[in-house]
Design a protein around this motif. Structure first.
Motif, PDB file in Angstrom:
ATOM      1  N   TYR A 262       0.801  -1.138  -0.082  1.00  0.00           N
ATOM      2  CA  TYR A 262       0.176   0.027   0.077  1.00  0.00           C
ATOM      3  C   TYR A 262       0.772   1.109  -0.152  1.00  0.00           C
ATOM      4  CZ  TYR A 262      -2.263   3.713   2.707  1.00  0.00           C
ATOM      5  OH  TYR A 262      -2.709   5.038   3.058  1.00  0.00           O
TER       6      TYR A 262
ATOM      7  N   TYR B  65       1.060   4.143  -2.800  1.00  0.00           N
ATOM      8  CA  TYR B  65       0.562   5.340  -2.327  1.00  0.00           C
ATOM      9  C   TYR B  65       1.828   6.632  -2.338  1.00  0.00           C
ATOM     10  CZ  TYR B  65      -1.496   8.799   0.674  1.00  0.00           C
ATOM     11  OH  TYR B  65      -1.998  10.193   1.364  1.00  0.00           O
TER      12      TYR B  65
ATOM     13  N   LEU C  59      -6.536   2.969  -2.895  1.00  0.00           N
ATOM     14  CA  LEU C  59      -5.344   2.275  -2.780  1.00  0.00           C
ATOM     15  C   LEU C  59      -5.517   1.201  -1.392  1.00  0.00           C
ATOM     16  CD1 LEU C  59      -2.315   4.445  -3.636  1.00  0.00           C
ATOM     17  CD2 LEU C  59      -3.223   2.256  -4.685  1.00  0.00           C
ATOM     18  N   GLU C  60      -6.163   1.997  -0.244  1.00  0.00           N
ATOM     19  CA  GLU C  60      -6.273   1.182   1.028  1.00  0.00           C
ATOM     20  C   GLU C  60      -7.376   0.007   0.545  1.00  0.00           C
ATOM     21  OE1 GLU C  60      -5.979   4.494   4.520  1.00  0.00           O
ATOM     22  OE2 GLU C  60      -7.979   3.786   3.698  1.00  0.00           O
TER      23      GLU C  60
ATOM     24  N   TRP D 222      -5.474  -2.642  -1.026  1.00  0.00           N
ATOM     25  CA  TRP D 222      -4.316  -3.698  -0.399  1.00  0.00           C
ATOM     26  C   TRP D 222      -4.769  -4.179   1.074  1.00  0.00           C
ATOM     27  CZ3 TRP D 222       0.157  -5.257  -2.074  1.00  0.00           C
ATOM     28  CH2 TRP D 222       0.621  -4.670  -3.415  1.00  0.00           C
TER      29      TRP D 222
END
Lengths: 238, 242, 260
Positions: free
Chosen positions: C54, C58, C249-250, C253
C-alpha cells in the motif's frame, strides 16, 4: 537512586542513567550466556580433541567435519539456523519432549554458542596436545601408566598450559560474539542497549555500552595474564 | 522436498539469483576491506614499535579498544556516528547539499578498523621476528631505509605474517555477516528476508551456511597454496618453517 | 590557511566516493524515501527484491502529484529514524505512527492512515481476556522500537515481552509456538491471519488505543529542518484524501480479517 543508575548520574548522561539498570541486567545475561556456553563447550572440547587424536578413523573424520563446519561459518548464521530453523520442526521436538528447550531463545543461544565454541576449543586443545612431544606419552606408558592415566596425568595438564592463552582469547571472542544474541530477542547487554537507543535515539548510549564491554574484556585479560603467570611459574619459559 | 528446493532455484519465486547476488556482496565487501584493514594494521604495528611514547600509547589504545568492543557495536557506532560527524564536517565546510555515507563504505570502514586492530598484532609479531642485523646489513650494502624495508624486510615479513593474516581473513569473511544489520544486502540479509517470505528458515539458513562454508574452504585451500609458495627455499634449510 | 584546510578536507571527502545530493535547499526535484520492506501489506520486499504494498503505491502516487522523482531506500526498522537523521534518505514512509516520543526527533506529515491495534494468539487460546493480569508470565511478541513494543513495556511488565527486528519474525515465532500472543496493527495482522497464520492463529481482541503511546495514526516522518518537504507532502496527502485515491489504494491492499 538504585546503584545501577549511578554510573549514568556520575557521567552526567541522562540516557545512561535512565537505561542503566536495564543495561546492567543485560550485562548479567551476557555473563550467564558466556559462562555457561564456554564451560560446557570446554567439557565437550576435551572429549572431541581426544577422540580426534586417538579415536577410531571414522570418529576422527566426523569430528574434523564438525570443527570445519562450525569454524567455517558465521555464528550469526548458526544462531538463526538453530533459533528459526530448528524451531520450524516444533512437532518433532514436541514428540521427543525437547520443545521446552528449543522454545526459549536463551537456551537456543546457549546451545548455539556451546557447539560453536566447542569446535574452536577442540582445535586449540588438539594443537596443544599435538605439540607435547610424543616421547612423553611413551615414557608414561613405559612407567606402567595406563593409556588414560598417561593422558590425564601427563599429557592434558601440559597441554592445558600451552592452550591457556588461546583459550583466554576464545573466551574474549565469545563475550564479544555473544552480542548477536540480541538479534533473537534476548535482552543481553547489546539487546538492552539497542532498546535504549530505539527509545531515545541517543547515539552516546552505544559508546557507554562499548565502554562496559571494554572494561569487561580488559578485566578478563588481566586476570588471565595473572593466572598464566601463576600456572607457569615452575617453568623456565621466561 | 523437490518443491522446497525450487525455492533455491532461479525460476519464478526462486531465491537463487538473490542469494548469488548476496554472495557477491559478501565477497566484495570482504575483498574491499582486506587491503585497507591490513595496511592500516601495518601502520598501527609500526606505531606500536615506534620510539615515540605518544605514538606507542595511541597505537596500543587503538588496538585495545577495537579488539575489546563487539564488532556488532563497532558497526552501529560507525554506521550512525561517523555519518553524523561527517555530516557536521560537511556543513562546516559550507558545501552545498548533504552528505551521505553508503552502507557499503560504512561496513568497509567498520570491518576494516576491527581487522586493522587484529592484524596489527600479527604484524608486530612478524616485525619482531626480523633480526636487527638484517637492517644493518642492508645499510652496509648501501640501501636506503625505504629500500631496505621494501626489498629486505617486507618479503620476509609477508612470509612470517601470512599464517596469522590468513587467519584474520577467515575471521573477516565470517564477520561480514554482521553488515546485514546495516541493510547491506549480503547473504545473511537475503536469507533473513527469504526466511520471512517463505517460512522455510531451515532451508535458507542451511543454504547460507553452505555458501559461507564454501568460501571458507576455498580460502583455506588458497592460503595453503600461498603459504607453500612463500615458503619455497626454506624447507631446504632443514624445515625452518616450523 | 584555514581555507586550504577546508579545501583539502572537501577534496578528501569527494575523493572518498561520497555522494552529495546537491543543492536541494530551494526546490525538491528528487526525494529519497526510506521504508522497511518487511511489513506487509504496507511495504514488503518480494522474491524479486522489488518493493510492493500500500505505502509503495501510495507514496509513488504522492510523488506523481508533487512532480518529484522518488527513489526508495530499504532500511531495517531499528535504524529507520537514525538513518533519516543521518541523511540516508529524506522521508520515512513505513507505517510509522506519529507519536509524541518520535516527535522529539522528527516532524510528521499529515496522517494518511489509521488502523486499529490487535492482539493475536494461537487458535487454542481460551477467552479473549487481554488484561495485564490475564497475560502474566505469557510470552508476548512485538516488533522492537514500535508503539506496540512501548505499549508492552508500559502495561505488561509482568508478561514476558519479546521484541523482534521485523514483524514477520514475530509472526513466525507465533506459528512456531514460541509466543503466546503478538500485538501489532490490525492490517499487518490481517495479512498474517489471511495468509501464513490461517491455520494456527486467530484474533483475540482489539487493543484499546492509548493516546500517549499510540498517537493519532500513520504519517510520513521528515527531518525537523525540512519544512518545505513537509509542506509539499501535506498538500499532496490532502489531495489524495479529497479525491478518494487514498481510499482506493487502501481498498486494494487492505483486507481486514473477519472478526469473530
Amino acid at each position: 537512586m538504585r546503584w545501577c543508575e549511578y554510573p549514568g548520574y556520575l557521567t552526567g548522561s541522562e540516557v545512561f542513567q535512565n537505561y542503566g539498570c536495564r543495561m546492567f541486567s543485560g550485562l548479567w545475561i551476557t555473563f550467564e550466556l558466556v559462562a555457561i556456553s564456554v564451560t560446557l563447550g570446554f567439557a565437550l572440547a576435551i572429549g572431541l580433541a581426544i577422540a580426534r587424536l586417538y579415536g577410531p578413523r571414522w570418529a576422527q573424520s566426523v569430528i574434523n567435519g564438525y570443527t570445519t563446519f562450525f569454524r567455517g561459518t558465521p555464528l550469526l548464521c548458526q544462531l538463526f539456523l538453530v533459533y528459526y530453523g530448528l524451531g520450524q520442526f516444533r512437532l518433532f521436538w514436541q514428540d521427543v519432549g525437547l520443545w521446552w528447550f528449543f522454545r526459549e531463545p536463551f537456551y537456543c543461544a546457549v546451545f548455539t554458542f556451546t557447539i560453536n565454541t566447542a569446535a574452536y576449543q577442540a582445535e586449540i586443545l588438539r594443537g596443544a596436545i599435538q605439540s607435547i612431544p610424543r616421547g612423553q606419552f611413551e615414557g608414561a606408558l613405559a612407567l606402567g601408566l595406563h593409556r588414560w592415566a598417561s593422558l590425564r596425568h601427563v599429557i592434558i595438564p601440559q597441554a592445558m598450559i600451552l592452550g591457556l592463552r588461546p583459550l583466554g582469547n576464545e573466551l574474549i571472542v565469545m563475550i564479544k560474539a555473544s552480542a548477536v544474541a540480541s538479534l533473537v530477542t534476548l535482552f543481553d547487554l547489546m539487546g538492552a542497549t539497542r532498546l535504549a537507543f530505539a527509545r531515545s535515539f541517543d547515539l552516546s548510549i552505544y559508546l557507554y555500552a562499548a565502554l562496559i564491554y571494554l572494561v569487561l574484556v580488559e578485566i578478563i585479560r588481566r586476570v588471565w595474564d595473572r593466572l598464566e603467570l601463576r600456572l607457569t611459574r615452575h617453568m623456565a619459559l621466561r | 522436498m523437490i518443491e522446497k528446493l525450487a525455492l533455491l532455484g532461479f525460476g519464478d519465486g526462486g531465491w537463487g539469483l538473490a542469494l548469488l547476488q548476496g554472495a557477491g556482496i559478501t565477497i566484495s565487501i570482504a575483498l574491499a576491506t582486506l587491503p585497507f584493514g591490513l595496511a592500516l594494521g601495518l601502520v598501527v604495528a609500526l606505531g606500536k614499535r615506534s620510539e615515540n611514547v605518544v605514538l606507542r600509547w595511541l597505537a596500543t589504545g587503538y588496538t585495545t579498544v577495537f579488539r575489546g568492543v563487539p564488532e556488532l557495536l563497532t558497526l552501529y557506532i560507525i554506521y550512525f556516528g561517523i555519518q553524523i560527524l561527517l555530516q557536521r564536517l560537511w556543513e562546516w565546510l559550507g558545501l552545498p547539499g548533504s552528505f551521505s555515507m553508503p552502507p557499503f563504505v560504512a561496513g568497509m570502514v567498520a570491518l576494516g578498523v576491527v581487522l586493522s586492530a587484529f592484524s596489527s598484532e600479527v604484524w608486530v609479531g612478524a616485525l619482531n621476528s626480523i633480526q636487527k642485523g638484517q637492517r644493518e646489513a642492508a645499510a652496509a650494502l648501501g640501501l636506503s631505509k625505504a629500500q631496505a624495508f621494501r626489498l629486505v624486510v617486507m618479503p620476509q615479513l609477508v612470509r612470517v605474517a601470512l599464517p596469522g593474516l590468513g587467519n584474520n581473513w577467515m575471521v573477516l569473511l565470517k564477520e561480514t555477516s554482521l553488515v546485514s544489520v546495516i541493510t547491506l544486502p549480503d547473504i545473511m540479509f537475503i536469507t533473513t528476508r527469504a526466511n520471512v517470505a517463505t517460512k522455510e528458515p531451515f532451508l535458507f539458513f542451511g543454504a547460507a551456511m553452505l555458501i559461507y562454508l564454501f568460501f571458507s574452504l576455498v580460502s583455506a585451500w588458497g592460503l595453503g597454496r600461498l603459504e607453500a609458495r612463500t615458503n619455497r627455499g626454506y624447507a631446504a634449510f632443514g624445515g625452518a618453517t616450523r | 590557511m584555514k581555507g586550504f584546510v577546508r579545501f583539502l578536507a572537501a577534496a578528501a571527502l569527494t575523493v572518498a566516493g561520497v555522494t552529495g545530493a546537491l543543492a536541494q535547499a530551494k526546490e525538491w526535484k528528487e526525494v529519497r524515501i526510506g521504508t522497511e520492506g518487511a511489513y506487509p501489506p504496507y511495504n514488503n520486499l518480494n522474491a524479486k527484491k522489488e518493493l510492493e504494498g500500500y505505502e509503495i503505491d501510495y507514496a509513488n502516487l504522492l510523488c506523481e502529484k508533487m512532480k518529484v522523482k522518488c527513489t526508495w531506500v530499504v532500511q531495517d526498522w531499528d535504524g529507520i529514524i537514525p538513518a533519516l537523521l543521518a541523511n540516508k534518505y529524506d522521508i520515512i514512509i513505513a507505517g510509522m505512527n506519529a507519536t509524541d516520543e518520535r516527535k522529539k526527533q522528527v516532524d510528521f506529515t499529515a496522517v494518511y492512515n489509521k488502523t486499529p491495534i490487535w492482539m493475536v494468539g494461537p487458535k487454542a487460546t481460551k477467552g479473549n481476556e487481554i488484561t495485564p493480569a490475564a497475560l502474566k508470565g505469557k510470552a508476548v511478541g512485538a516488533q522492537g522500537s514500535t508503539i506496540h513494543a512501548n505499549f508492552l513495556e508500559k502495561f505488561y511488565k509482568d508478561s514476558n515481552p519479546r521484541l523482534y527486528p521485523t514483524q514477520e519474525e514475530a509472526n513466525l515465532d507465533l506459528i512456531n509456538g514460541r509466543l503466546d500472543y503478538i500485538v501489532a496493527d490490525a492490517l499487518a495482522l490481517s495479512d498474517f491471519l489471511n495468509g501464513k497464520g490461517k491455520d494456527c492463529c486467530k484474533l483475540i481482541a482489539e487493543v484499546p488505543r492509548d493516546a500517549a503511546i499510540h498517537g493519532p495514526g500513520v504519517a510520513g516522518a521528515v527531518r525537523k529542518s525540512d519544512t518545505a518537504l513537509k509542506a509539499l507532502f501535506d498538500k499532496a496527502i490532502a489531495e489524495t484524501m479529497a479525491d478518494g485515491s487514498n481510499k482506493k489504494l487502501e481498498d486494494k491492499w487492505f483486507k481486514l480479517a473477519a472478526t469473530n
